[in-house]
Motif scaffolding. Structure first.
Motif, PDB file in Angstrom:
ATOM      1  N   TYR A  16      -4.492  -5.653  -5.570  1.00 50.03           N
ATOM      2  CA  TYR A  16      -3.771  -4.652  -4.790  1.00 50.03           C
ATOM      3  C   TYR A  16      -3.539  -3.344  -5.554  1.00 50.03           C
ATOM      4  N   ASN A  17      -3.136  -3.434  -6.800  1.00 51.78           N
ATOM      5  CA  ASN A  17      -2.762  -2.228  -7.546  1.00 51.78           C
ATOM      6  C   ASN A  17      -3.844  -1.688  -8.463  1.00 51.78           C
TER       7      ASN A  17
ATOM      8  N   HIS B 118      -6.625   0.117  -8.079  1.00 59.99           N
ATOM      9  CA  HIS B 118      -6.988   1.517  -7.904  1.00 59.99           C
ATOM     10  C   HIS B 118      -5.859   2.430  -8.342  1.00 59.99           C
ATOM     11  N   GLU B 119      -4.640   2.075  -7.975  1.00 57.49           N
ATOM     12  CA  GLU B 119      -3.497   2.904  -8.347  1.00 57.49           C
ATOM     13  C   GLU B 119      -3.308   2.957  -9.865  1.00 57.49           C
ATOM     14  N   ILE B 120      -3.535   1.835 -10.540  1.00 56.64           N
ATOM     15  CA  ILE B 120      -3.376   1.787 -11.996  1.00 56.64           C
ATOM     16  C   ILE B 120      -4.359   2.750 -12.664  1.00 56.64           C
TER      17      ILE B 120
ATOM     18  N   THR C 174      -6.132   5.332 -11.319  1.00 55.28           N
ATOM     19  CA  THR C 174      -5.975   6.735 -10.961  1.00 55.28           C
ATOM     20  C   THR C 174      -4.678   7.318 -11.516  1.00 55.28           C
ATOM     21  N   ALA C 175      -3.624   6.511 -11.629  1.00 52.64           N
ATOM     22  CA  ALA C 175      -2.356   6.988 -12.199  1.00 52.64           C
ATOM     23  C   ALA C 175      -2.516   7.343 -13.669  1.00 52.64           C
TER      24      ALA C 175
END
Length: 74
Positions: free
Chosen positions: A6-7, A9-11, A13-14
């Motif tokens: 779940y996370n 992509h966010e990890i 890109t962040a």
């Protein structure tokens, strides 16, 4: 699969990292394998006891449908 990836992509890109779609898929597959191994090792008292006493080893691997190659995940 969703809880394990779940996370992802966010990890990336962040942190300012650029990650392409195929790399994201590959990392998601590995994350899912790792989560599945953890669930197997700790989701059942019988399996957990067998792992702890050395009578069972649970390992994760990815099977590539195109090549037939199996890659073990640490």
């Amino acid at each position: 699969i969703r809880p394990s990836v779940y996370n992802l992509h966010e990890i990336y890109t962040a942190n300012g990292q650029d990650i392409d779609e195929q790399e994201l898929i590959n990392r998601g597959i590995k994350a899912n394998v790792r989560m599945s191994v953890t669930q197997l090792k700790h989701g059942s008292r019988i399996l957990e006891d067998a792992v702890n006493n050395g009578s069972l080893i649970i390992v994760g691997a990815v099977y590539d449908l195109d090549t037939g190659k199996v890659t073990f995940i640490e």
